[in-house]
Structures are given as structure tokens and as C-alpha cells.
Write a protein that holds these residues in place. Structure first.
Motif, PDB file in Angstrom:
ATOM      1  N   GLY A  12       0.710  -1.060  -0.136  1.00 36.70           N
ATOM      2  CA  GLY A  12       0.036  -0.047   0.101  1.00 36.70           C
ATOM      3  C   GLY A  12       0.920   1.250   0.025  1.00 36.70           C
ATOM      4  N   ARG A  13       0.666   2.283   1.030  1.00 35.50           N
ATOM      5  CA  ARG A  13       1.062   3.432   1.147  1.00 35.50           C
ATOM      6  C   ARG A  13       2.499   3.398   1.063  1.00 35.50           C
ATOM      7  NH1 ARG A  13      -0.861   5.527   6.773  1.00 35.50           N
ATOM      8  NH2 ARG A  13       0.685   3.464   7.473  1.00 35.50           N
ATOM      9  N   GLY A  14       3.384   2.632   1.835  1.00 42.97           N
ATOM     10  CA  GLY A  14       4.843   2.664   1.302  1.00 42.97           C
ATOM     11  C   GLY A  14       5.619   3.593   2.333  1.00 42.97           C
ATOM     12  N   SER A  15       4.931   3.911   3.463  1.00 44.10           N
ATOM     13  CA  SER A  15       5.722   4.997   4.300  1.00 44.10           C
ATOM     14  C   SER A  15       6.900   4.399   4.886  1.00 44.10           C
ATOM     15  CB  SER A  15       4.705   5.804   5.138  1.00 44.10           C
ATOM     16  OG  SER A  15       4.308   4.972   6.317  1.00 44.10           O
ATOM     17  N   ASN A  16       6.926   3.215   5.449  1.00 40.70           N
ATOM     18  CA  ASN A  16       7.904   2.173   6.091  1.00 40.70           C
ATOM     19  C   ASN A  16       9.058   2.150   5.053  1.00 40.70           C
ATOM     20  OD1 ASN A  16       7.606   1.601   9.054  1.00 40.70           O
ATOM     21  ND2 ASN A  16       5.709   0.972   8.297  1.00 40.70           N
ATOM     22  N   ALA A  85       7.105  -4.607   4.253  1.00 39.52           N
ATOM     23  CA  ALA A  85       6.879  -3.113   4.784  1.00 39.52           C
ATOM     24  C   ALA A  85       5.422  -2.870   4.452  1.00 39.52           C
ATOM     25  CB  ALA A  85       7.921  -2.350   4.147  1.00 39.52           C
ATOM     26  N   GLY A  86       4.499  -3.439   5.556  1.00 41.43           N
ATOM     27  CA  GLY A  86       3.170  -3.154   4.900  1.00 41.43           C
ATOM     28  C   GLY A  86       2.633  -4.174   3.975  1.00 41.43           C
ATOM     29  N   ILE A 106       7.671  -5.440  10.015  1.00 38.82           N
ATOM     30  CA  ILE A 106       7.337  -4.642  11.111  1.00 38.82           C
ATOM     31  C   ILE A 106       5.864  -4.846  11.223  1.00 38.82           C
ATOM     32  CG2 ILE A 106       6.841  -2.564   9.171  1.00 38.82           C
ATOM     33  CD1 ILE A 106       8.309  -1.237  12.104  1.00 38.82           C
ATOM     34  N   HIS A 107       5.395  -4.634  12.706  1.00 40.25           N
ATOM     35  CA  HIS A 107       4.079  -4.943  13.092  1.00 40.25           C
ATOM     36  C   HIS A 107       3.586  -3.872  14.062  1.00 40.25           C
ATOM     37  CE1 HIS A 107       0.424  -7.138  13.804  1.00 40.25           C
ATOM     38  NE2 HIS A 107       0.664  -7.063  15.120  1.00 40.25           N
ATOM     39  N   PRO A 108       2.480  -3.449  13.767  1.00 46.31           N
ATOM     40  CA  PRO A 108       2.225  -2.192  14.580  1.00 46.31           C
ATOM     41  C   PRO A 108       1.648  -2.667  16.062  1.00 46.31           C
ATOM     42  CG  PRO A 108       0.383  -2.610  12.877  1.00 46.31           C
ATOM     43  CD  PRO A 108       1.382  -3.767  12.633  1.00 46.31           C
ATOM     44  N   LEU A 169       2.986   4.899  14.108  1.00 46.51           N
ATOM     45  CA  LEU A 169       3.808   4.948  12.695  1.00 46.51           C
ATOM     46  C   LEU A 169       5.151   5.804  12.714  1.00 46.51           C
ATOM     47  CD1 LEU A 169       3.315   3.901   9.844  1.00 46.51           C
ATOM     48  CD2 LEU A 169       2.526   5.945   9.286  1.00 46.51           C
ATOM     49  N   GLU A 172       7.341   3.488  14.057  1.00 43.15           N
ATOM     50  CA  GLU A 172       7.895   2.537  12.928  1.00 43.15           C
ATOM     51  C   GLU A 172       9.085   2.925  12.180  1.00 43.15           C
ATOM     52  OE1 GLU A 172       4.490   0.461  10.975  1.00 43.15           O
ATOM     53  OE2 GLU A 172       3.323   1.051  12.412  1.00 43.15           O
TER      54      GLU A 172
HETATM   55  C1  GRF Z   1       2.488  -0.270   9.037  1.00 42.64           C
HETATM   56  O1  GRF Z   1       1.611   0.198   9.932  1.00 42.64           O
HETATM   57  C2  GRF Z   1       2.863  -1.565   9.186  1.00 42.64           C
HETATM   58  O2  GRF Z   1       3.346  -1.625  10.431  1.00 42.64           O
HETATM   59  C3  GRF Z   1       1.806  -2.339   9.020  1.00 42.64           C
HETATM   60  O3  GRF Z   1       0.883  -1.739   7.852  1.00 42.64           O
HETATM   61  C4  GRF Z   1       1.265  -0.569   7.803  1.00 42.64           C
HETATM   62  C5  GRF Z   1       2.156  -0.208   6.775  1.00 42.64           C
HETATM   63  O4  GRF Z   1       2.161   1.372   6.375  1.00 42.64           O
HETATM   64  N1  GRF Z   1       2.277  -3.751   8.601  1.00 42.64           N
HETATM   65  P1  GRF Z   1       3.016   1.762   5.123  1.00 42.64           P
HETATM   66  O5  GRF Z   1       2.600   0.994   4.006  1.00 42.64           O
HETATM   67  O6  GRF Z   1       4.391   1.285   5.480  1.00 42.64           O
HETATM   68  O7  GRF Z   1       2.939   3.059   5.068  1.00 42.64           O
END
Ligand code: GRF
Length: 215
Positions: A12-16, A85-86, A106-108, A169, A172
Motif C-alpha cells: 500500500g502506502r509505503g511509508s515504512n 513493509a506493510g 514490522i508489526h504495529p 507509525l 515504526e
Molecule cells: C504499518 O503500520 C505496518 O506496521 C503495517 O502496515 C502499515 C503499513 O504502512 N504492517 P506503510 O505502507 O508502511 O505506510
């Protein structure tokens, strides 16, 4: 020491992913791969001229076939390290075993609390005072692998799911690059009892108490 080839998997978004790309890690991001053709993070990766690929899970009849195609794409980039990463697909045991020891997630939440989905909603419902996020090695059992680093944040009285998610986040984006840096520096090891050793780990901080104790 040559930089390690890293492949990042997103949905998805890919912020990590962006946090990892901005962290100046001693690693070469060889590819960003998504199971979702429309993942926003793919655009960010393309803007940075990184190789991207899509392995759309809908094109496969079962998980094993999808995972085999995904592994094939990962291996084209000679990945030393694979970062979820998501990445919102459950992976088969065969896939996980093939990358064991070099597959991070990574797990929230503060694992082992709240594995699975909707972690922030469940944390609010449970009334916990402290929530957070975890980077761990991936093992066959979902969200249960050896823990590398965690960040804790307070849960505030008026928190909404979104507010809490945003606070987590932010952390993260700090702890994932740190874990990857340790991996790339060869500082992580697995102890015989399945825990993670960190060579020359910095001294831990003192307690996060939430709400703060008055005495
Ligand atoms: C993050 O909260 C990650 O921990 C979870 O999904 C979300 C993904 O966010 N597994 P992003 O795509 O990295 O913005």
C-alpha cells in the motif's frame, strides 16, 4: 564489506519503505515488489528510479503458486535481506523457510500482544496504557518471530484509532531502519532459545510509564 542487496515488499502506502529509503542504510535496495498493482508506494519507488515489480496475487490459483512467483522475483535480485513493509499477504511456510533469518517484518503492536489485523482498534478496546510497534524476524507462525526492536508509545485518553496509529507509525519509521542497519552491520544473531542478540546494543532507556507515576 559490499552492501547487502535488499528487496522491500509492500502492499500500500509505503511509508515504512520510504523511511527505509531515506535512512542512508549500508544496503542497496535492489527492488520494491508489490502484490497490489495500485500500491501508492510503487510510485514513490519509481520516482526514486528504483526497480519495481508487481506480482499480483489475484493472478494465482493458490498461495503456494503466488509465493513461488514472488520468490522467483525476489531471487532475480539476489536478495540478502527481504523486508516486509506493510505487505498484507500471509506467506506460506515454504516461503518463510526459504528466507528464514533474512526476512524481517514490522508489526504495529508490542508483540506478542495483538498479532494480526486492527491492532490499534484492539489496543483501544483493551484499554492498554502503552502500545507500540515491533520489528521481528519472520517465522512460520504469523507475527510471532524473534523480536529485534520495539518502540512503545502512550495511549492517550482521547485517542482515536487514527491518532494512535499515527503516533505508532512515527516510531515504526525509526525502529525499522535501525533494525535493518543492525542486520546489515552483521550485529544480529539468534540465540539457541530463539531470541535475538544485538552485538554492542546501546544501553536501554529507563521505563516508559503511562500515565506517568506521580511519586
Ligand atoms: C504499518 O503500520 C505496518 O506496521 C503495517 O502496515 C502499515 C503499513 O504502512 N504492517 P506503510 O505502507 O508502511 O505506510
Amino acid at each position: 564489506m559490499a552492501d547487502k542487496n535488499v528487496v522491500i515488499l509492500i502492499s500500500g502506502r509505503g511509508s515504512n519503505m520510504e523511511a527505509l529509503l531515506e535512512a542512508n542504510l549500508p544496503a542497496r535496495v535492489a527492488a520494491v515488489i508489490s502484490n497490489e498493482p495500485g500500491a501508492r508506494g510503487l510510485d514513490a519507488a519509481r520516482r526514486r528510479n528504483l526497480p519495481t515489480a508487481v506480482v499480483d496475487h489475484r493472478a494465482f490459483g493458490n498461495r503456494a503458486a503466488f509465493d513461488a512467483a514472488l520468490a522467483n522475483e525476489i531471487d532475480r535480485h539476489s536478495a540478502h535481506l527481504v523486508l516486509l513493509a506493510g505487505f498484507m499477504r500471509i506467506l506460506t511456510a515454504a516461503f518463510v523457510r526459504a528466507y528464514e533469518g533474512r526476512l524481517l517484518n514490522i508489526h504495529p503492536s508490542l508483540l506478542p500482544a495483538f498479532p494480526g489485523l486492527d491492532t490499534h482498534r484492539r489496543a483501544l478496546q483493551a484499554g492498554v496504557r502503552i502500545h507500540g510497534c515491533t520489528v521481528h524476524f519472520v517465522t512460520v507462525e504469523l507475527d510471532h518471530g524473534p523480536i529485534i526492536i520495539q518502540a512503545a508509545v502512550p495511549v492517550l485518553p482521547d485517542d482515536t484509532e487514527d491518532a494512535l496509529a499515527a503516533r505508532v507509525l512515527n516510531e515504526e519509521h525509526r525502529i525499522y531502519p535501525q533494525a535493518v542497519r543492525w542486520f546489515c552491520e552483521g550485529r544480529l544473531s539468534l540465540t539457541p532459545d530463539g531470541r535475538v542478540g544485538i552485538a554492542c546494543a546501546p544501553a536501554p532507556m529507563h521505563a516508559l510509564i503511562s500515565p506517568p507515576a506521580e511519586t
